[in-house]
Motif scaffolding. Structure first.
Motif, PDB file in Angstrom:
ATOM      1  N   GLY A   1       4.754  19.112   0.613  1.00  0.00           N
ATOM      2  CA  GLY A   1       5.896  18.607   1.354  1.00  0.00           C
ATOM      3  C   GLY A   1       5.635  18.601   2.853  1.00  0.00           C
ATOM      4  N   PHE A   2       4.937  19.628   3.305  1.00  0.00           N
ATOM      5  CA  PHE A   2       4.694  19.716   4.743  1.00  0.00           C
ATOM      6  C   PHE A   2       3.330  19.141   5.123  1.00  0.00           C
ATOM      7  CE2 PHE A   2       8.104  22.848   4.378  1.00  0.00           C
ATOM      8  CZ  PHE A   2       8.896  22.439   5.440  1.00  0.00           C
ATOM      9  N   VAL A   3       2.375  19.240   4.231  1.00  0.00           N
ATOM     10  CA  VAL A   3       1.030  18.742   4.533  1.00  0.00           C
ATOM     11  C   VAL A   3       0.598  17.783   3.422  1.00  0.00           C
ATOM     12  CG1 VAL A   3      -1.276  19.429   5.270  1.00  0.00           C
ATOM     13  CG2 VAL A   3       0.598  21.043   5.473  1.00  0.00           C
ATOM     14  N   PRO A   4       1.244  16.635   3.317  1.00  0.00           N
ATOM     15  CA  PRO A   4       0.879  15.739   2.220  1.00  0.00           C
ATOM     16  C   PRO A   4      -0.411  14.957   2.492  1.00  0.00           C
ATOM     17  CG  PRO A   4       2.648  14.792   3.504  1.00  0.00           C
ATOM     18  CD  PRO A   4       2.362  16.132   4.104  1.00  0.00           C
ATOM     19  N   GLN A   5      -0.876  15.012   3.726  1.00  0.00           N
ATOM     20  CA  GLN A   5      -1.972  14.132   4.106  1.00  0.00           C
ATOM     21  C   GLN A   5      -3.185  14.204   3.174  1.00  0.00           C
ATOM     22  OE1 GLN A   5      -1.995  11.717   5.937  1.00  0.00           O
ATOM     23  NE2 GLN A   5      -3.860  11.373   7.073  1.00  0.00           N
TER      24      GLN A   5
ATOM     25  N   TYR B   1       1.151  17.691  14.390  1.00  0.00           N
ATOM     26  CA  TYR B   1       0.087  17.334  13.460  1.00  0.00           C
ATOM     27  C   TYR B   1       0.445  16.058  12.736  1.00  0.00           C
ATOM     28  CZ  TYR B   1       2.935  19.307   9.649  1.00  0.00           C
ATOM     29  OH  TYR B   1       3.931  19.581   8.742  1.00  0.00           O
TER      30      TYR B   1
ATOM     31  N   THR C   1       0.835  -1.204   0.000  1.00  0.00           N
ATOM     32  CA  THR C   1       0.000   0.000   0.000  1.00  0.00           C
ATOM     33  C   THR C   1       0.867   1.249   0.000  1.00  0.00           C
ATOM     34  OG1 THR C   1      -1.498  -1.268   1.370  1.00  0.00           O
ATOM     35  CG2 THR C   1      -1.963   1.061   1.135  1.00  0.00           C
ATOM     36  N   THR C   2       1.898   1.211   0.842  1.00  0.00           N
ATOM     37  CA  THR C   2       2.733   2.398   0.960  1.00  0.00           C
ATOM     38  C   THR C   2       3.436   2.697  -0.353  1.00  0.00           C
ATOM     39  OG1 THR C   2       3.104   1.786   3.228  1.00  0.00           O
ATOM     40  CG2 THR C   2       4.529   3.469   2.323  1.00  0.00           C
TER      41      THR C   2
ATOM     42  N   TRP D   1       1.516  14.107   9.765  1.00  0.00           N
ATOM     43  CA  TRP D   1       2.207  14.410   8.506  1.00  0.00           C
ATOM     44  C   TRP D   1       1.535  13.621   7.382  1.00  0.00           C
ATOM     45  CZ3 TRP D   1       8.030  13.305   7.223  1.00  0.00           C
ATOM     46  CH2 TRP D   1       8.411  14.166   6.176  1.00  0.00           C
ATOM     47  N   PHE D   2       1.586  12.325   7.462  1.00  0.00           N
ATOM     48  CA  PHE D   2       0.770  11.515   6.562  1.00  0.00           C
ATOM     49  C   PHE D   2       0.609  10.128   7.155  1.00  0.00           C
ATOM     50  CE2 PHE D   2       4.255   9.055   4.630  1.00  0.00           C
ATOM     51  CZ  PHE D   2       5.343   9.881   4.853  1.00  0.00           C
TER      52      PHE D   2
ATOM     53  N   VAL E   1      -0.240   6.193   5.840  1.00  0.00           N
ATOM     54  CA  VAL E   1      -0.361   5.377   4.639  1.00  0.00           C
ATOM     55  C   VAL E   1      -0.222   3.930   5.058  1.00  0.00           C
ATOM     56  CG1 VAL E   1       2.091   5.617   4.111  1.00  0.00           C
ATOM     57  CG2 VAL E   1       0.497   5.022   2.299  1.00  0.00           C
ATOM     58  N   GLY E   2      -1.103   3.088   4.517  1.00  0.00           N
ATOM     59  CA  GLY E   2      -1.053   1.681   4.882  1.00  0.00           C
ATOM     60  C   GLY E   2      -1.169   1.528   6.378  1.00  0.00           C
TER      61      GLY E   2
ATOM     62  N   TRP F   1       1.163   2.487   8.377  1.00  0.00           N
ATOM     63  CA  TRP F   1       2.131   3.394   8.990  1.00  0.00           C
ATOM     64  C   TRP F   1       1.545   4.776   9.197  1.00  0.00           C
ATOM     65  CZ3 TRP F   1       6.265   1.631   4.980  1.00  0.00           C
ATOM     66  CH2 TRP F   1       6.668   0.330   5.308  1.00  0.00           C
TER      67      TRP F   1
ATOM     68  N   GLU G   1      -4.741   7.130  -1.787  1.00  0.00           N
ATOM     69  CA  GLU G   1      -4.531   5.829  -1.164  1.00  0.00           C
ATOM     70  C   GLU G   1      -5.626   4.814  -1.504  1.00  0.00           C
ATOM     71  OE1 GLU G   1      -4.044   5.881   3.046  1.00  0.00           O
ATOM     72  OE2 GLU G   1      -3.378   3.808   3.123  1.00  0.00           O
TER      73      GLU G   1
ATOM     74  N   VAL H   1       8.326  13.090   0.118  1.00  0.00           N
ATOM     75  CA  VAL H   1       7.350  12.231   0.786  1.00  0.00           C
ATOM     76  C   VAL H   1       7.042  11.025  -0.089  1.00  0.00           C
ATOM     77  CG1 VAL H   1       5.046  12.126   1.743  1.00  0.00           C
ATOM     78  CG2 VAL H   1       6.380  14.194   2.011  1.00  0.00           C
TER      79      VAL H   1
ATOM     80  N   VAL I   1      -2.347  12.324   0.018  1.00  0.00           N
ATOM     81  CA  VAL I   1      -2.147  10.893   0.272  1.00  0.00           C
ATOM     82  C   VAL I   1      -3.492  10.218   0.502  1.00  0.00           C
ATOM     83  CG1 VAL I   1      -1.130   9.239   1.870  1.00  0.00           C
ATOM     84  CG2 VAL I   1       0.169  11.224   1.181  1.00  0.00           C
ATOM     85  N   GLN I   2      -4.348  10.886   1.259  1.00  0.00           N
ATOM     86  CA  GLN I   2      -5.665  10.310   1.513  1.00  0.00           C
ATOM     87  C   GLN I   2      -6.486  10.201   0.227  1.00  0.00           C
ATOM     88  OE1 GLN I   2      -6.864   9.092   4.621  1.00  0.00           O
ATOM     89  NE2 GLN I   2      -4.655   9.204   4.801  1.00  0.00           N
TER      90      GLN I   2
ATOM     91  N   THR J   1       0.873   3.800  -3.084  1.00  0.00           N
ATOM     92  CA  THR J   1       0.398   5.146  -2.795  1.00  0.00           C
ATOM     93  C   THR J   1       1.502   6.150  -3.090  1.00  0.00           C
ATOM     94  OG1 THR J   1      -0.902   4.174  -1.035  1.00  0.00           O
ATOM     95  CG2 THR J   1      -0.709   6.555  -1.044  1.00  0.00           C
TER      96      THR J   1
ATOM     97  N   MET K   1       7.988   7.129   0.502  1.00  0.00           N
ATOM     98  CA  MET K   1       6.960   6.090   0.580  1.00  0.00           C
ATOM     99  C   MET K   1       7.312   4.925  -0.339  1.00  0.00           C
ATOM    100  SD  MET K   1       3.719   8.623   0.881  1.00  0.00           S
ATOM    101  CE  MET K   1       2.437   7.620   0.286  1.00  0.00           C
TER     102      MET K   1
END
Lengths: 502, 636, 100
Positions: free
Chosen positions: A468-472, B82, A323-324, B84-85, B87-88, B90, A479, A393, A475-476, A327, A397
């Protein structure tokens, strides 16, 4: 029936491009083109909002009943990421090429072709039907060919034909597989090209492998992997920076996009079979591309070789089946679009002043044009995946995800990370630092980046920093695609070896 | 494991600790502001940047005070900022860990950093790009604080790369000088090799423990298979070697002296290069599970401490002598860190005292250069003790501290390391002892060549004392060089005990046999240097020599040549091979395919004669062929 | 009653004569006549075949061929006439414009 947002999204730039083919003034054409590209961006943003809120955007209309072909469009996380990237990059490219090289066709033709290319690419990323995908996949070649041949450098003819032949050769092999997919589907009671219908078809054994290879070879040409990559440096060298951005940043993504959506999505068994080969193949690309970049004497070639290396990482992440890593690959596709765009456009700014892409033609630019040098450095740092910028990031991953399955392969691929520092910093050192050469002084003094040029870089670097700082969020977004693909293929992530005694 | 149980879980951040993130954010924001604002901030940029560092210092001191007031088990505080990310399986959080170890670093970085900012205001006053210099310095401070305050390895790695970037930018700050630009590139690339180790270590941790958080890695370390624990240890060591200029990744540090002197003092002496030591100490649980990796650390450290000292003896560039010395001293710290629980506290102790006295000496060297028209060659100095009194006196404090003169700070910290080394292994102990002797030798040589003897100044050079803005930081640092050792000697072990799971050893002010021996060796080194350099005059040009020891030292132990031979030349050859293969191999094949088809169609074109009769003939032949086939089929 | 195969043999001979004429003669009109000869050889074969099998299919087809031949004559002669008008020649070798 709800409003077909996706059809509208793809048609908008196409209509704009066709409109621009009508005779009109240069100023009007440019404004119109920009308006259309920004409108497309707005629609893409709207589509994103709809997708995030859970709306069903799928369009599904029978098209050619005899073949079971559908006008079927849908977006998942990966598709949406690509759509957004395309929609953001297009207006920036148009702005950067506000004055395309005057020797050939005019700005109007350039704007029209870029918009047509945008529309076709959007459909490629949204197509949910194999035949539809194939048609748009091939159709993108046409505007690209004209963009290279109409606005490119000295050897544009050679480069354009080379690009076309490589792509067509891959496309033809894929066509055979597209036909094969229908035949197999029909024999199993699903005479359809719709992806949902094909999901229940089993392509087993040798036949499945051959069909998968047909798709894969086309995507390998597209995502250029060694040894089918040599069209890319030539094509990039001989096109304008804007074209190169779209070519490498957007079109080449179809390769990795297709691997996930079609190779893995249609032929899970065959894809697992080819994995050991693809993993090493990716490593070869990573290192080959990096070495090619080190050996490049031309900035455009250098940037395109770095992309060969980065595509290697994406492919590695895809075929590591975690997954990682997957993604990471999809996220890398997004980031790479922006980092390459930054590189190509800055290089374009430099060349606009000196008229040359040769590294030798520069030296000491930093002293007289510090902003240009700074922007080049930041773009370069993004390319070498410095933490704090988005590509890190995604690269991390890919590396961490692949490591848990193939430590040795990953360790070898990490050479590419070191070589990345070498090719970027050597390039920067040779062009930007040192004493100011006469050539540099003559072309750069008092001609640092203009307001428009800076304004174009702000969103690109802004995206790179933000992700770079807020990839969430990104990524969400992507994913679920990786999870769905892996679930379909039927692999599970390796579990941690040691249970932490909390 | 008994040791592990003593490590207290960090408590959640409250009160002052919720401000911890501003230590990083303020300098980072200021750095960005100064870079983006451009010329607008030329007038006040350096002041703002200095203020930002002092803000961080103030916060660090406040946090330290709070820790002192808190009970020992509640001193470690974690503050999650906060996500960061994720995934899977992790989950990567951006979180800070303010514990006994990191707060010492935070104070060292911001304290020494603040003084160096002040010093730089004077040192860089004539540079047109001073604002940019301060922006980079602030970027460095932010990244370094992120490195030491991170609560997991991935965020630590972000800081790790951030300091690498700042180091690159600052080494090649005078970009118009090709040597500076090349040195920056070299430093970054060699650090990248170390970063491979970091990436592999973090990847392995994730595969092993499913997390890169210090707490979870430490908890899992004991249960790791020895092979993997050893691998992680070696990977981390590779990372540490890159950052801390340990053999075999040492070659960049001497070139890094191309940067402005305050940079050498801050980054390449006091803080960044010690990050490797921090890393090893922070990962102590892993290393304790991997004796082979520990042994590797000890070997690398011992080799480096001797190599650095060797280089220090034969360089004429004052900054390069100090750089060799830095390598050597970091070798001592690594040695202590590699020895195990007995050495951790001393590694950190020496790191802190070294941070002060080495920054002091680098800034002193900068002050000397300032007065000597930026000449760095010690053969052009001599007799400066009269011309620059403050610089001389402060430098002398640093000198006494580094050679380990009794009751100066280096005396305490280095002696502990040498004793611990003897306790671990006699051979290693002897190496450390020899290193101390050589240290005394080359530092005495530096002192004699710079401040004593006859004046060998180049014509037109008029040495003068530096302005107050530069001498005041020197005086402050000199005070610390003298006193910090005595202050921390009895306290550091107890303080770090809960963070590192160690048990304090009894220390006494009466020297042990090893302590006496060390003093004797140091005295020997000083006397030897005086015999060689103090009695006779020093030639202005380095005398030619065939002495292999001196030659190797002057050529930095041939590190560049080895790297060129092993890596650079093959890489360049491979790059051109790739170029050739692409152009001559693949493209020729593809173009050849195209030409083959072109040739084929040229041949086929001849069939089209334009004569209707020949077409008719073709048709008849075709019909006959088809007929023949059909008939054969019928018959067959 | 003659052996019907003789008709077929005659048709074959006529066809070969026609084919050779097309290939060997340069005069467009003669070549054209030879084409007609081949068509009619086919017609003869069709009719003979019809007789042999006792069905009408061959006869019907022969009519089709005649109609096509007539149409072809119209077009072909028009081309020959126009070529003759422009080039003053009816040699097929002069009209090699089809060559690439």
């Amino acid at each position: 029936m709800t409003f077909p947002w996706l059809t509208f999204l793809g048609l908008l730039p196409l209509v704009g491009g066709l409109l621009l083919l009508l005779p009109m003034g240069k100023g009007a054409a440019r404004t119109l083109g920009l308006v259309f590209s920004i409108a497309t961006l707005a629609v893409a943003a709207g589509v994103t909002v709809l997708h995030v809120t859970g709306a069903d955007l799928a369009v599904q209309v029978p098209w050619i009943r005899a073949f079971g072909a559908w006008w079927a469009l849908d977006v998942d996380g990966m598709g949406l990421a690509m759509v957004l990237m395309t929609a953001i990059l297009t207006p920036l490219v148009l702005l950067a090429e506000w004055e395309p090289p005057a020797n050939r066709w005019g700005a109007q033709a350039f704007f029209a072709l870029v918009l047509i290319l945008e529309g076709l690419s959007l459909f490629v990323f949204m197509a949910n039907d194999v035949l539809l995908f194939y048609l748009f996949f091939e159709a993108t070649l046409i505007p690209t060919y004209f963009l290279i041949v109409g606005f490119g450098g000295a050897r544009r003819g050679y480069a354009a034909v080379k690009f076309l032949l490589f792509s067509l050769a891959g496309g033809l092999i894929m066509l055979a597989s597209v036909v094969g997919v229908y035949v197999v589907g029909a024999s199993q009671g699903a005479p359809s090209y719709l992806l949902q219908d094909l999901a229940s078809v089993r392509f087993d054994g040798d036949l499945g492998r051959w069909l998968m290879l047909g798709f894969l070879i086309a995507f390998i040409v597209k995502a250029p992997m060694v040894p089918l990559h040599t069209w890319l440096p030539d094509a990039a060298e001989n096109s304008t920076p804007g074209t190169a951005t779209l070519l490498v940043g957007v079109l080449d993504k179809i390769g990795t996009f297709g691997m996930i959506k079609f190779c893995l999505g249609l032929f899970p068994e065959a894809s697992l079979w080819i994995t050991p080969f693809m993993v090493w193949f990716a490593v070869v690309s990573i290192i080959w591309g990096a070495l090619g970049a080190i050996g490049s004497r031309n900035l455009m070639r250098l940037v395109s070789y770095t992309s060969v290396s980065h595509f290697g990482f994406m492919v590695l992440g895809i075929y590591a089946f975690t997954t990682t890593s997957m993604t990471g690959s999809i996220f890398y596709m997004l980031n790479h679009g922006f980092s390459t765009a930054a590189m190509f456009l800055v290089v374009g700014y430099l060349a606009k002043r000196t008229g040359s892409y040769d590294i030798e033609a520069y030296g000491g630019v930093q002293k007289v044009a510090p902003v240009a040098a700074g922007v080049l450095l930041v773009s370069g740092l993004a390319t070498l995946s410095l933490p704090g910028l988005a590509p890190f990031v995604s690269e991390f991953m890919v590396i961490a995800g692949t490591w848990s399955r193939y430590p040795i392969v990953t360790a070898v691929s990490l050479l590419g990370v070191v070589l990345a520092a070498v090719y970027i910093l050597r390039m920067y050192q040779r062009t930007m630092t040192g004493p100011v050469t006469d050539h540099t002084a003559a072309h750069f003094t008092g001609r640092d980046l203009t307001g428009l040029e800076k304004a174009i870089m702000v969103p690109i670097i802004g995206v790179l920093l933000f992700l770079g700082f807020v990839p969430q969020p990104a990524v969400q977004l992507v994913e679920p695609t990786a999870q769905a693909t892996l679930a379909y293929v039927g692999t599970t992530d390796p579990a941690p070896v040691v249970k932490g005694a909390k | 494991m008994i040791l592990l149980e003593t490590i207290a879980e960090p408590v959640a951040a409250t009160g002052m600790f919720t401000w911890a993130w501003t230590m990083i954010a303020v300098p980072a924001v200021v750095a960005g502001l100064l870079l983006v604002a451009g010329k607008l901030s030329d007038a006040w940029g350096h002041l703002l940047a200095t203020a930002a560092v002092f803000w961080s210092f103030a916060i660090a001191v406040c946090l330290f005070a709070e820790q002192l007031l808190a009970p020992a088990t509640e001193r470690a505080v974690s503050a999650n900022l906060y996500t960061w990310f994720t995934v899977g399986q992790w989950d990567f959080q951006v979180g800070l860990l303010v514990d006994q170890l990191s707060i010492l670093f935070a104070m060292l970085i911001t304290g020494v950093g603040g003084l160096i900012h002040v010093y730089s205001i004077g040192y860089m006053s004539h540079d047109p790009r001073r604002r940019r210099f301060f922006a980079y310095l602030n970027l460095f401070i932010a990244a370094m604080l992120l490195l030491v305050l991170a609560d997991n390895y991935l965020v630590l790695f972000v800081g790790w790369e951030g300091v690498g970037l700042a180091s690159y930018l600052l080494i090649s700050f005078w970009q118009h000088r090709p040597a500076a630009a090349a040195a920056g590139t070299k430093a970054f690339v060699m650090n990248r090799v170390g970063d491979l180790g970091m990436l592999m270590a973090i990847s392995t941790m994730l595969a092993m423990f499913g997390s890169s958080k210090f707490t979870e890695v430490n908890a899992g370390a004991a249960g790791t298979e020895p092979m993997w624990a050893t691998l992680i240890g070696l990977f981390l060591l590779l990372g540490a070697c890159g950052k801390s200029a340990q053999v075999p990744l040492q070659a960049w540090l001497l070139d890094a002296m191309e940067g402005p002197t305050p940079v050498s003092a801050l980054i390449h002496a006091a803080t960044m290069v010690t990050a490797g030591v921090y890393l090893v100490v922070r990962s102590h649980a892993l290393f304790e599970a991997a004796p082979i990796a520990q042994l590797a650390v000890v070997i690398v450290a011992t080799v480096t401490l001797l190599a650095g000292a060797w280089i220090g003896t034969s360089q004429d560039d004052i900054k390069k002598v100090l750089a060799g010395s830095t390598m050597s001293q970091i070798g001592y710290m690594m040695l202590a860190a590699g020895i195990g629980p007995a050495g951790y506290a001393f590694a950190i102790f020496h790191l802190i005292t070294h941070g002060f006295f080495k920054a002091n000496m680098f800034l002193g060297a900068g002050s000397v250069m300032h007065g000597m028209n930026d000449d760095v060659n010690m053969r052009h100095y001599g007799g400066l003790s009269k011309a620059m009194k403050v610089t001389f006196l402060t430098f002398a404090m640093g000198y006494l501290a580094i050679i380990g003169f009794p009751f100066f700070s280096g005396y305490f910290s280095k002696d502990h390391i040498i004793e611990a080394a003897f306790a671990d292994n006699t051979f290693i102990g002897i190496c450390a002892l020899i290193g101390a002797g050589i240290t005394a030798f080359y530092m005495t040589r530096l002192m004699l060549m710079t401040f004593f003897g006859e004046e060998r100044w180049l014509p037109g050079v008029h040495p003068h004392e530096s302005p107050k803005v530069m001498t005041i930081p020197l005086i402050v640092l000199a005070v610390f060089s003298v006193g910090i050792g005595a202050v921390m000697n009895f306290w550091i072990q107890t303080w770090l005990e809960p963070a590192l799971g160690i048990h304090a050893h009894e220390l006494s002010l009466v020297p042990t046999p090893v302590g006496w021996m060390t003093m004797a060796v140091v005295a020997l080194g000083v006397v030897a240097a005086w015999l060689v350099f103090g009695r006779s005059s020093i030639p202005v040009v380095a005398p030619a020599t065939n002495n292999p020891v001196t030659l190797a030292g002057r050529n930095v132990l041939f590190g560049d040549q080895v790297n060129d031979f092993l890596f650079v030349t093959p890489a360049v050859a491979l790059a051109s091979a790739v170029d050739t293969t692409d152009a001559k191999g693949i493209d020729t094949a593809v173009d050849g395919l195209g030409r083959a088809f072109l040739g084929l169609s040229t041949q086929l074109r001849r069939l089209q004669t334009g004569y209707a009769r020949s077409y008719a003939l073709t048709m008849v032949v075709g019909v006959l062929l088809v007929g023949a086939v059909l008939i054969l089929n019928l018959v067959g | 009653m003659m052996n019907p195969e003789n008709y077929l043999i005659l048709a074959a001979i006529l066809f070969v004569i026609g084919a050779l004429g097309v290939m060997l003669r340069r005069n467009a009109l003669i070549a054209f006549l030879c084409v007609e000869l081949m068509l009619n050889a086919c017609n003869l074969a069709f009719v003979a075949g019809s007789h042999i099998t006792g069905t009408l299919d061959g006869q019907t087809t022969a009519f089709f061929v005649m109609v096509v031949a007539a149409a072809e004559v119209v077009v072909g002669l028009a081309i020959i006439v126009s070529i003759y008008k422009t080039r003053r020649s009816t040699s097929v070798d002069d009209a090699n414009l089809l060559k690439l």
